[in-house]
Design a protein around this motif. Structure first.
Motif, short mmCIF file in Angstrom:
data_model
loop_
_atom_site.label_atom_id
_atom_site.label_comp_id
_atom_site.label_asym_id
_atom_site.label_seq_id
_atom_site.Cartn_x
_atom_site.Cartn_y
_atom_site.Cartn_z
N VAL A 93 0.86 -1.17 0.00
CA VAL A 93 0.00 0.00 0.00
C VAL A 93 0.90 1.23 0.00
O VAL A 93 1.94 1.25 0.66
N LEU A 94 0.54 2.24 -0.78
CA LEU A 94 1.34 3.46 -0.93
C LEU A 94 0.57 4.65 -0.38
O LEU A 94 -0.63 4.79 -0.62
N ASP A 95 1.28 5.52 0.35
CA ASP A 95 0.66 6.75 0.84
C ASP A 95 1.73 7.82 0.99
O ASP A 95 2.93 7.53 0.90
N LYS A 96 1.27 9.05 1.22
CA LYS A 96 2.21 10.15 1.43
C LYS A 96 2.91 9.99 2.77
O LYS A 96 2.34 9.49 3.75
N ASP A 97 4.16 10.44 2.82
CA ASP A 97 4.94 10.30 4.04
C ASP A 97 4.29 10.99 5.24
O ASP A 97 4.30 10.47 6.36
N THR A 98 3.70 12.16 5.01
CA THR A 98 3.06 12.88 6.12
C THR A 98 1.82 12.15 6.63
O THR A 98 1.51 12.21 7.82
N ASN A 99 1.12 11.46 5.74
CA ASN A 99 -0.06 10.70 6.18
C ASN A 99 0.33 9.51 7.05
O ASN A 99 -0.32 9.23 8.06
N THR A 100 1.38 8.80 6.65
CA THR A 100 1.78 7.64 7.46
C THR A 100 2.31 8.08 8.82
O THR A 100 2.06 7.43 9.83
N ALA A 101 3.02 9.21 8.85
CA ALA A 101 3.50 9.72 10.14
C ALA A 101 2.32 10.10 11.03
O ALA A 101 2.32 9.83 12.23
N ALA A 102 1.30 10.72 10.44
CA ALA A 102 0.11 11.08 11.22
C ALA A 102 -0.56 9.84 11.80
O ALA A 102 -1.04 9.86 12.94
N LEU A 103 -0.58 8.75 11.04
CA LEU A 103 -1.15 7.50 11.56
C LEU A 103 -0.37 6.98 12.76
O LEU A 103 -0.94 6.50 13.73
N ALA A 104 0.97 7.08 12.69
CA ALA A 104 1.79 6.63 13.80
C ALA A 104 1.57 7.50 15.03
O ALA A 104 1.51 7.01 16.16
N VAL A 105 1.46 8.81 14.83
CA VAL A 105 1.18 9.71 15.94
C VAL A 105 -0.18 9.39 16.54
O VAL A 105 -0.34 9.32 17.77
N GLN A 106 -1.17 9.19 15.70
CA GLN A 106 -2.52 8.88 16.18
C GLN A 106 -2.53 7.60 17.02
O GLN A 106 -3.23 7.52 18.04
N ALA A 107 -1.77 6.59 16.59
CA ALA A 107 -1.75 5.32 17.32
C ALA A 107 -1.21 5.48 18.73
O ALA A 107 -1.52 4.68 19.61
N ALA A 108 -0.40 6.51 18.96
CA ALA A 108 0.19 6.73 20.28
C ALA A 108 -0.64 7.69 21.14
O ALA A 108 -0.28 7.93 22.29
#
Length: 372
Positions: free
Chosen positions: A199-214
């Motif tokens: 799956v491909l996404d923008k770097d800022t979106n994946t970082a936001a997902l990691a922040v959200q998970a925490a």
């Protein structure tokens, strides 16, 4: 898509969809109860927090346990009634790979089923290299991080790249500074090379997902602002990552803030990204931070977000400077108090983008009902 194969892996509307959705809810709560030193979560708590019936939760848990994905983790202390059995994910049951294609670095991580990093590698890289060079480099680094893990236990790979791109189609667009990638089907090319779902996404979106998970508040609205070789944003609104219809949301760095400003790599003048990069070249972190604060204030005024999270190599090199100046600028310009923090509270902050990309692969597994 033809090409060499590097053999990393093996070849609400209807009932199956509902089952997958419900399992995804349970898996996410089990993940939250598993990270760090979490004690686990009971079936009753799962039912209460998902809104599912106890019978539905019991069926899902039984299936996850039968598949080796979840197990018992002890019992709650007795308070007069029958102690409840606690459940956690079996971290080592499955893994996912995260890849961050930055303009000058390639980062790969392996995360466990709870989404926490197990192995990580970062090497220099040139995003302007030919596609074959990129595919070979990614395949080599993925092999490195999955070494020793059975191929059947690797669920897939999440790949993060600079935007703009099309998340749904897995296609890159005119990446700022690298327009030659426009229209390249990176997701399918890598899936073919790795023999894994990608799956491909923008770097800022994946970082936001990691922040959200925490973060404990899953319904919060926040902006993750990433300053490194470029500037972008990941937007989580009402607890949901917002990509826009064409994955165009979050091109934060290309808002014009100075009409006669320096030429940006996107072809326009006076973009916030261009101004921040000029300040960084001058080693003026405070100046870059004040500019970032102006852009953050624009976002707060436009979207009424609750929190601003900062990340990226430039920010992590001087976190106190960025926090102080962004917060001060927001205090002057925003109509309400807006907390500002730096991303190290999220897992493995220097590799935050790659960790978030790996979580994309885990999300796909959860939405499939825990089936590979």
């Amino acid at each position: 898509m033809s090409g060499p194969t590097d053999g990393i892996g093996g070849a609400g509307a209807n009932l199956p969809v509902l089952r997958g959705h419900n399992t995804a809810l349970v898996l996410e709560l089990l993940r939250q109860a598993t990270v760090g030193d979490g004690p686990g979560v009971s079936r009753a708590e799962l039912a209460e927090r998902t809104g599912l019936t106890p019978q539905a939760v019991s069926k899902i848990v039984a299936r996850l346990r039968a598949d080796g994905l979840a197990d018992e983790a002890g019992r709650t202390p007795s308070t007069g009634g029958k102690p409840r059995t606690l459940l956690r994910l079996v971290r080592t049951a499955r893994y996912a790979v995260g890849v961050h294609l930055d303009r000058d670095e390639l980062t790969t991580v392996l995360v466990d089923l709870a989404g926490e990093p197990v192995t990580a590698r970062t090497v220099p890289f040139d995003l302007g290299a030919p596609p074959e060079t990129l595919l070979s480099a990614v395949a080599t680094r993925v092999r490195d991080v999955v070494a020793g893990v059975p191929a059947a236990d690797v669920l897939g790979a999440g790949v993060a790249a600079p935007g703009p791109l099309d998340h749904a189609r897995g296609v890159l667009h005119r990446v700022t500074g690298f327009p030659g990638w426009d229209g390249y089907p990176l997701r399918d090319a890598l899936a073919d090379r790795l023999s894994l779902p990608v799956v491909l996404d923008k770097d800022t979106n994946t970082a936001a997902l990691a922040v959200q998970a925490a973060r404990p508040d899953s319904t919060a609205s926040f902006a993750y602002l990433h300053l490194a070789t470029g500037l972008g944003a990941g937007l989580v609104l009402g607890g949901t990552l917002y990509r826009g219809a064409r994955t165009g949301a979050g091109e934060f760095g290309h808002q014009t803030v100075e009409l006669a400003g320096p030429l940006c790599g996107c072809g326009n003048r006076g973009c916030l990204e261009a101004l921040c990069l000029v300040a960084l070249r001058r080693r003026d972190a405070a100046g870059a931070a004040r500019l970032l604060g102006v852009g953050a204030a624009n976002l707060v005024a436009l979207l009424d977000i609750d929190h601003v999270v900062l990340g990226g190599r430039a920010v992590l090199a001087a976190p106190d400077v960025y926090t102080r100046h962004v917060a001060a600028t927001l205090a002057l310009r925003a109509g309400h108090p807006v907390p500002v923090s730096v991303a190290p509270d999220a897992p493995d902050a220097p590799r935050l983008v790659a960790v978030g990309a790996a979580r994309l692969a885990l999300r796909g597994f959860a939405r499939a009902g825990g089936q590979p």
